[in-house]
Design a protein around this motif. Sequence first.
Motif, PDB file in Angstrom:
ATOM      1  N   GLU A 129      61.377  29.252  33.971  1.00 44.96           N
ATOM      2  CA  GLU A 129      62.107  30.513  34.043  1.00 44.96           C
ATOM      3  C   GLU A 129      62.128  30.976  35.498  1.00 44.96           C
ATOM      4  N   ASN A 130      61.516  32.116  35.827  1.00 47.32           N
ATOM      5  CA  ASN A 130      61.614  32.587  37.211  1.00 47.32           C
ATOM      6  C   ASN A 130      60.385  32.241  38.061  1.00 47.32           C
ATOM      7  N   VAL A 131      59.489  31.404  37.540  1.00 45.55           N
ATOM      8  CA  VAL A 131      58.321  30.928  38.288  1.00 45.55           C
ATOM      9  C   VAL A 131      58.594  29.491  38.717  1.00 45.55           C
ATOM     10  N   VAL A 132      58.195  29.151  39.940  1.00 50.30           N
ATOM     11  CA  VAL A 132      58.381  27.794  40.437  1.00 50.30           C
ATOM     12  C   VAL A 132      57.039  27.108  40.543  1.00 50.30           C
ATOM     13  N   SER A 179      61.308  24.739  38.012  1.00 48.33           N
ATOM     14  CA  SER A 179      61.220  26.142  37.620  1.00 48.33           C
ATOM     15  C   SER A 179      60.818  26.251  36.164  1.00 48.33           C
ATOM     16  N   TYR A 195      55.310  33.011  41.942  1.00 49.40           N
ATOM     17  CA  TYR A 195      55.949  34.124  41.240  1.00 49.40           C
ATOM     18  C   TYR A 195      56.872  34.872  42.193  1.00 49.40           C
ATOM     19  N   PRO A 196      58.038  35.328  41.716  1.00 47.54           N
ATOM     20  CA  PRO A 196      58.994  36.032  42.567  1.00 47.54           C
ATOM     21  C   PRO A 196      58.566  37.485  42.810  1.00 47.54           C
ATOM     22  N   GLN A 235      58.313  32.632  28.730  1.00 46.09           N
ATOM     23  CA  GLN A 235      57.824  32.106  30.005  1.00 46.09           C
ATOM     24  C   GLN A 235      56.321  31.859  29.939  1.00 46.09           C
TER      25      GLN A 235
END
Length: 186
Positions: A177-180, A175, A148-149, A32
Amino acid sequence: MTRKLVITENITLDGVIENDGSWFDPTNDSDQGRQLAETTRAHAAESDGFLVGRTTFEEMREFWPRQVSDTTGVTDHLNRVEKYVVSRSIDDPRWDGTTVLRGGDQLEAEISELKKREGADIVLTGSISLAQQLLGLGMVDELRLFVYPVVTGSGRRLFTPDHDIRDFALAESRSIENVVLARYTR
């Protein structure tokens, strides 16, 4: 054609951009982290100006020039672009390619002048107070938010209740990975 002023920030789901070190690491060497660095390099290629406030400038001046094996590309980018620091106390920036802007009552005129010059985008990152001032003055042309989540529950936020950002439209959302990445333009 005028240059665009772009704010790029890493931000939590609850709007915090102040990094306490627990949710964002610009040197992260994970998959990431490498994908985020690649996206940042692509954005950096569209700019030739880097704008920051004094605190962010001093932190970056002490960190990035000392990186000898920087895989993120940030060191090379900062060595290449013109750096602008808004400060009433810095007289000698001690970083090649840096221009000191005085800000205060002159901020709007100084930024307007930079935007009129020939060149590519001017990017501001970090520098929470400066970002908020420029948003309040309506001088920002684009927002690039890496969301960030994470919910921190406290910390300084980018947006204040008096910022009217309704004239920004979503230009990109993807996205990493888990960041938009959410990119908004005027």
